[in-house]
Write a protein that holds these residues in place. Structure first.
Motif, PDB file in Angstrom:
ATOM      1  N   THR A   1       0.815  -1.214   0.000  1.00  0.00           N
ATOM      2  CA  THR A   1       0.000   0.000   0.000  1.00  0.00           C
ATOM      3  C   THR A   1       0.845   1.258   0.000  1.00  0.00           C
ATOM      4  OG1 THR A   1      -0.183  -0.138   2.410  1.00  0.00           O
ATOM      5  CG2 THR A   1      -1.987  -1.078   1.120  1.00  0.00           C
ATOM      6  N   VAL A   2       2.131   1.130   0.310  1.00  0.00           N
ATOM      7  CA  VAL A   2       3.033   2.285   0.328  1.00  0.00           C
ATOM      8  C   VAL A   2       4.328   1.935  -0.388  1.00  0.00           C
ATOM      9  CG1 VAL A   2       2.132   3.194   2.505  1.00  0.00           C
ATOM     10  CG2 VAL A   2       4.059   1.624   2.535  1.00  0.00           C
ATOM     11  N   GLY A   3       5.063   2.960  -0.771  1.00  0.00           N
ATOM     12  CA  GLY A   3       6.388   2.753  -1.344  1.00  0.00           C
ATOM     13  C   GLY A   3       7.470   3.186  -0.381  1.00  0.00           C
ATOM     14  N   SER A   4       7.094   4.052   0.565  1.00  0.00           N
ATOM     15  CA  SER A   4       8.024   4.576   1.550  1.00  0.00           C
ATOM     16  C   SER A   4       7.268   4.794   2.852  1.00  0.00           C
ATOM     17  CB  SER A   4       8.593   5.899   1.037  1.00  0.00           C
ATOM     18  OG  SER A   4       9.429   6.481   2.006  1.00  0.00           O
TER      19      SER A   4
ATOM     20  N   ARG B   1       0.261  -2.418   4.471  1.00  0.00           N
ATOM     21  CA  ARG B   1      -0.287  -3.728   4.094  1.00  0.00           C
ATOM     22  C   ARG B   1       0.337  -4.239   2.803  1.00  0.00           C
ATOM     23  NH1 ARG B   1      -5.127  -5.137   6.960  1.00  0.00           N
ATOM     24  NH2 ARG B   1      -5.786  -3.395   8.224  1.00  0.00           N
ATOM     25  N   VAL B   2       0.478  -5.538   2.770  1.00  0.00           N
ATOM     26  CA  VAL B   2       0.859  -6.242   1.552  1.00  0.00           C
ATOM     27  C   VAL B   2      -0.361  -7.075   1.176  1.00  0.00           C
ATOM     28  CG1 VAL B   2       2.380  -7.976   0.526  1.00  0.00           C
ATOM     29  CG2 VAL B   2       3.307  -6.308   2.129  1.00  0.00           C
ATOM     30  N   TYR B   3      -0.800  -6.955  -0.071  1.00  0.00           N
ATOM     31  CA  TYR B   3      -2.003  -7.660  -0.490  1.00  0.00           C
ATOM     32  C   TYR B   3      -1.807  -8.247  -1.880  1.00  0.00           C
ATOM     33  CZ  TYR B   3      -2.916  -3.473  -3.251  1.00  0.00           C
ATOM     34  OH  TYR B   3      -2.818  -2.444  -4.144  1.00  0.00           O
TER      35      TYR B   3
ATOM     36  N   MET C   1      -2.386  -8.528   4.299  1.00  0.00           N
ATOM     37  CA  MET C   1      -1.607  -8.725   5.518  1.00  0.00           C
ATOM     38  C   MET C   1      -1.049  -7.407   6.046  1.00  0.00           C
ATOM     39  SD  MET C   1       1.837 -11.041   5.840  1.00  0.00           S
ATOM     40  CE  MET C   1       0.996 -12.516   5.347  1.00  0.00           C
ATOM     41  N   ARG C   2      -1.192  -7.200   7.365  1.00  0.00           N
ATOM     42  CA  ARG C   2      -0.576  -6.036   8.015  1.00  0.00           C
ATOM     43  C   ARG C   2       0.901  -6.323   8.249  1.00  0.00           C
ATOM     44  NH1 ARG C   2      -4.535  -4.939  12.952  1.00  0.00           N
ATOM     45  NH2 ARG C   2      -5.812  -6.593  12.140  1.00  0.00           N
ATOM     46  N   VAL C   3       1.747  -5.322   7.966  1.00  0.00           N
ATOM     47  CA  VAL C   3       3.193  -5.513   8.079  1.00  0.00           C
ATOM     48  C   VAL C   3       3.797  -4.319   8.813  1.00  0.00           C
ATOM     49  CG1 VAL C   3       5.345  -5.833   6.793  1.00  0.00           C
ATOM     50  CG2 VAL C   3       3.210  -6.786   5.901  1.00  0.00           C
ATOM     51  N   TYR C   4       4.771  -4.611   9.684  1.00  0.00           N
ATOM     52  CA  TYR C   4       5.579  -3.598  10.361  1.00  0.00           C
ATOM     53  C   TYR C   4       7.039  -3.932  10.069  1.00  0.00           C
ATOM     54  CZ  TYR C   4       1.390  -2.781  13.206  1.00  0.00           C
ATOM     55  OH  TYR C   4       0.116  -2.500  13.631  1.00  0.00           O
ATOM     56  N   LEU C   5       7.808  -2.963   9.587  1.00  0.00           N
ATOM     57  CA  LEU C   5       9.225  -3.183   9.323  1.00  0.00           C
ATOM     58  C   LEU C   5      10.054  -2.172  10.102  1.00  0.00           C
ATOM     59  CD1 LEU C   5       9.297  -3.732   5.453  1.00  0.00           C
ATOM     60  CD2 LEU C   5       9.532  -5.456   7.228  1.00  0.00           C
ATOM     61  N   GLY C   6      11.155  -2.634  10.676  1.00  0.00           N
ATOM     62  CA  GLY C   6      12.047  -1.760  11.417  1.00  0.00           C
ATOM     63  C   GLY C   6      13.404  -1.636  10.772  1.00  0.00           C
TER      64      GLY C   6
ATOM     65  N   THR D   1       6.118 -18.494  -5.673  1.00  0.00           N
ATOM     66  CA  THR D   1       6.520 -17.221  -5.065  1.00  0.00           C
ATOM     67  C   THR D   1       6.025 -16.078  -5.935  1.00  0.00           C
ATOM     68  OG1 THR D   1       8.619 -17.189  -6.239  1.00  0.00           O
ATOM     69  CG2 THR D   1       8.616 -18.191  -4.060  1.00  0.00           C
ATOM     70  N   SER D   2       5.826 -14.933  -5.313  1.00  0.00           N
ATOM     71  CA  SER D   2       5.403 -13.746  -6.051  1.00  0.00           C
ATOM     72  C   SER D   2       6.635 -12.962  -6.488  1.00  0.00           C
ATOM     73  CB  SER D   2       4.529 -12.858  -5.163  1.00  0.00           C
ATOM     74  OG  SER D   2       5.307 -12.283  -4.139  1.00  0.00           O
ATOM     75  N   GLU D   3       6.404 -11.969  -7.331  1.00  0.00           N
ATOM     76  CA  GLU D   3       7.460 -11.010  -7.646  1.00  0.00           C
ATOM     77  C   GLU D   3       7.741 -10.188  -6.403  1.00  0.00           C
ATOM     78  OE1 GLU D   3       9.166 -10.562 -10.592  1.00  0.00           O
ATOM     79  OE2 GLU D   3       8.190 -12.415 -11.237  1.00  0.00           O
ATOM     80  N   HIS D   4       8.915  -9.610  -6.305  1.00  0.00           N
ATOM     81  CA  HIS D   4       9.219  -8.831  -5.084  1.00  0.00           C
ATOM     82  C   HIS D   4       8.619  -7.428  -5.167  1.00  0.00           C
ATOM     83  CE1 HIS D   4      12.623  -7.364  -7.510  1.00  0.00           C
ATOM     84  NE2 HIS D   4      12.518  -6.258  -6.758  1.00  0.00           N
ATOM     85  N   VAL D   5       8.364  -6.882  -4.001  1.00  0.00           N
ATOM     86  CA  VAL D   5       7.851  -5.526  -3.831  1.00  0.00           C
ATOM     87  C   VAL D   5       8.898  -4.772  -3.017  1.00  0.00           C
ATOM     88  CG1 VAL D   5       6.017  -4.151  -2.782  1.00  0.00           C
ATOM     89  CG2 VAL D   5       5.485  -6.348  -3.817  1.00  0.00           C
ATOM     90  N   THR D   6       9.186  -3.540  -3.391  1.00  0.00           N
ATOM     91  CA  THR D   6      10.183  -2.749  -2.666  1.00  0.00           C
ATOM     92  C   THR D   6       9.502  -1.686  -1.815  1.00  0.00           C
ATOM     93  OG1 THR D   6      11.764  -3.095  -4.453  1.00  0.00           O
ATOM     94  CG2 THR D   6      12.235  -1.304  -2.921  1.00  0.00           C
ATOM     95  N   VAL D   7       9.861  -1.643  -0.531  1.00  0.00           N
ATOM     96  CA  VAL D   7       9.361  -0.647   0.403  1.00  0.00           C
ATOM     97  C   VAL D   7      10.580  -0.021   1.084  1.00  0.00           C
ATOM     98  CG1 VAL D   7       7.984  -0.227   2.475  1.00  0.00           C
ATOM     99  CG2 VAL D   7       7.220  -1.914   0.800  1.00  0.00           C
ATOM    100  N   VAL D   8      10.663   1.307   1.040  1.00  0.00           N
ATOM    101  CA  VAL D   8      11.781   2.020   1.665  1.00  0.00           C
ATOM    102  C   VAL D   8      11.337   2.434   3.061  1.00  0.00           C
ATOM    103  CG1 VAL D   8      13.311   4.012   1.527  1.00  0.00           C
ATOM    104  CG2 VAL D   8      12.591   2.840  -0.562  1.00  0.00           C
ATOM    105  N   VAL D   9      12.135   2.052   4.074  1.00  0.00           N
ATOM    106  CA  VAL D   9      11.857   2.418   5.460  1.00  0.00           C
ATOM    107  C   VAL D   9      12.873   3.471   5.864  1.00  0.00           C
ATOM    108  CG1 VAL D   9      11.721   1.567   7.830  1.00  0.00           C
ATOM    109  CG2 VAL D   9      10.968   0.110   5.939  1.00  0.00           C
ATOM    110  N   HIS D  10      12.378   4.611   6.413  1.00  0.00           N
ATOM    111  CA  HIS D  10      13.282   5.687   6.871  1.00  0.00           C
ATOM    112  C   HIS D  10      12.957   6.080   8.284  1.00  0.00           C
ATOM    113  CE1 HIS D  10       9.977   8.302   5.466  1.00  0.00           C
ATOM    114  NE2 HIS D  10      10.075   7.630   4.347  1.00  0.00           N
TER     115      HIS D  10
END
Length: 134
Positions: free
Chosen positions: A53-56, A64-66, A105-110, A125-134
Protein backbone atom coordinates in the motif's frame (compact mmCIF):
# COMPACT_ATOMS: atom_id res chain seq x y z
CA UNK A 1 -61.02 -48.35 -54.23
CA UNK A 2 -60.19 -49.65 -50.77
CA UNK A 3 -57.46 -51.79 -52.25
CA UNK A 4 -55.92 -48.80 -54.01
CA UNK A 5 -55.92 -46.78 -50.80
CA UNK A 6 -54.28 -49.58 -48.89
CA UNK A 7 -51.64 -50.07 -51.59
CA UNK A 8 -50.77 -46.39 -51.71
CA UNK A 9 -50.48 -46.17 -47.90
CA UNK A 10 -48.22 -49.22 -47.92
CA UNK A 11 -46.14 -47.67 -50.71
CA UNK A 12 -45.75 -44.42 -48.82
CA UNK A 13 -44.86 -46.23 -45.60
CA UNK A 14 -42.29 -48.35 -47.44
CA UNK A 15 -40.79 -45.30 -49.08
CA UNK A 16 -40.55 -43.55 -45.68
CA UNK A 17 -38.82 -46.55 -44.12
CA UNK A 18 -36.40 -46.84 -47.02
CA UNK A 19 -35.68 -43.12 -47.01
CA UNK A 20 -35.03 -43.25 -43.27
CA UNK A 21 -32.67 -46.19 -43.71
CA UNK A 22 -30.79 -44.42 -46.46
CA UNK A 23 -30.55 -41.31 -44.30
CA UNK A 24 -29.13 -43.33 -41.44
CA UNK A 25 -26.73 -45.08 -43.77
CA UNK A 26 -25.58 -41.73 -45.08
CA UNK A 27 -25.04 -40.48 -41.54
CA UNK A 28 -22.99 -43.53 -40.63
CA UNK A 29 -20.82 -43.29 -43.74
CA UNK A 30 -20.33 -39.51 -43.44
CA UNK A 31 -16.67 -38.88 -44.31
CA UNK A 32 -15.87 -36.38 -41.56
CA UNK A 33 -12.25 -35.85 -40.56
CA UNK A 34 -11.16 -37.98 -37.62
CA UNK A 35 -10.96 -36.23 -34.29
CA UNK A 36 -7.46 -35.80 -32.92
CA UNK A 37 -6.62 -37.93 -29.90
CA UNK A 38 -7.49 -36.30 -26.61
CA UNK A 39 -4.41 -34.65 -25.18
CA UNK A 40 -3.79 -34.51 -21.49
CA UNK A 41 -5.48 -31.55 -19.83
CA UNK A 42 -3.16 -28.62 -19.27
CA UNK A 43 -3.08 -27.62 -15.62
CA UNK A 44 -2.50 -23.97 -14.94
CA UNK A 45 0.49 -23.06 -12.84
CA UNK A 46 -0.16 -21.53 -9.46
CA UNK A 47 0.80 -17.88 -9.10
CA UNK A 48 0.92 -15.28 -6.36
CA UNK A 49 0.77 -11.54 -6.79
CA UNK A 50 2.00 -9.02 -4.22
CA UNK A 51 1.53 -5.27 -3.86
CA UNK A 52 2.26 -2.87 -1.02
CA UNK A 53 0.00 0.00 0.00
CA UNK A 54 3.03 2.29 0.33
CA UNK A 55 6.39 2.75 -1.34
CA UNK A 56 8.02 4.58 1.55
CA UNK A 57 7.25 4.56 5.27
CA UNK A 58 8.71 5.36 8.68
CA UNK A 59 10.20 2.62 10.87
CA UNK A 60 7.64 0.44 12.68
CA UNK A 61 4.67 2.03 10.95
CA UNK A 62 1.95 -0.24 9.66
CA UNK A 63 1.30 -0.86 5.98
CA UNK A 64 -0.29 -3.73 4.09
CA UNK A 65 0.86 -6.24 1.55
CA UNK A 66 -2.00 -7.66 -0.49
CA UNK A 67 -2.58 -9.76 -3.57
CA UNK A 68 -4.19 -12.81 -5.13
CA UNK A 69 -3.41 -16.50 -5.27
CA UNK A 70 -4.26 -17.77 -8.74
CA UNK A 71 -4.87 -21.48 -9.30
CA UNK A 72 -4.39 -22.21 -5.60
CA UNK A 73 -7.07 -23.54 -3.31
CA UNK A 74 -8.74 -21.05 -0.97
CA UNK A 75 -7.21 -21.36 2.50
CA UNK A 76 -3.66 -21.81 1.20
CA UNK A 77 -1.07 -20.54 3.67
CA UNK A 78 1.05 -17.64 2.40
CA UNK A 79 4.13 -16.30 4.18
CA UNK A 80 5.96 -12.97 3.88
CA UNK A 81 9.67 -13.11 3.05
CA UNK A 82 12.29 -10.36 3.19
CA UNK A 83 15.57 -10.29 1.28
CA UNK A 84 18.41 -9.99 3.77
CA UNK A 85 21.75 -9.89 1.98
CA UNK A 86 21.55 -12.56 -0.70
CA UNK A 87 18.99 -14.73 1.09
CA UNK A 88 15.21 -14.64 1.34
CA UNK A 89 14.23 -14.98 5.00
CA UNK A 90 10.72 -15.93 6.09
CA UNK A 91 9.29 -13.38 8.51
CA UNK A 92 6.90 -14.39 11.31
CA UNK A 93 3.98 -13.13 9.24
CA UNK A 94 1.70 -15.59 7.51
CA UNK A 95 -1.98 -16.08 6.86
CA UNK A 96 -4.43 -18.20 4.88
CA UNK A 97 -6.01 -16.93 1.68
CA UNK A 98 -9.70 -16.06 1.69
CA UNK A 99 -12.48 -17.96 -0.04
CA UNK A 100 -11.83 -15.70 -3.05
CA UNK A 101 -8.12 -16.63 -3.05
CA UNK A 102 -6.96 -13.20 -1.93
CA UNK A 103 -4.95 -12.01 1.07
CA UNK A 104 -4.32 -8.71 2.86
CA UNK A 105 -1.61 -8.73 5.52
CA UNK A 106 -0.58 -6.04 8.01
CA UNK A 107 3.19 -5.51 8.08
CA UNK A 108 5.58 -3.60 10.36
CA UNK A 109 9.22 -3.18 9.32
CA UNK A 110 12.05 -1.76 11.42
CA UNK A 111 15.00 -2.46 9.13
CA UNK A 112 15.81 0.94 7.64
CA UNK A 113 16.63 1.30 3.99
CA UNK A 114 15.33 -0.49 0.96
CA UNK A 115 13.38 -3.67 1.81
CA UNK A 116 12.49 -6.23 -0.83
CA UNK A 117 9.48 -8.33 0.14
CA UNK A 118 7.73 -11.26 -1.50
CA UNK A 119 5.03 -13.81 -0.69
CA UNK A 120 5.50 -17.57 -0.82
CA UNK A 121 2.94 -20.32 -0.54
CA UNK A 122 1.43 -23.24 -2.39
CA UNK A 123 4.76 -24.04 -4.04
CA UNK A 124 5.09 -20.67 -5.74
CA UNK A 125 6.52 -17.22 -5.07
CA UNK A 126 5.40 -13.75 -6.05
CA UNK A 127 7.46 -11.01 -7.65
CA UNK A 128 9.22 -8.83 -5.08
CA UNK A 129 7.85 -5.53 -3.83
CA UNK A 130 10.18 -2.75 -2.67
CA UNK A 131 9.36 -0.65 0.40
CA UNK A 132 11.78 2.02 1.66
CA UNK A 133 11.86 2.42 5.46
CA UNK A 134 13.28 5.69 6.87
Amino acid sequence: MERFKRASVMGIATAAVLAGSVGVAMAVVDPSPPTPPASEPVTARPALTARATVGSIGAWQQFRVYGTAEHLAPGTKVTLQQKQGKQWVSLPASMHTTHRSTYRMRVYLGLKGQNKLRMVGGGTTSEHVTVVVH
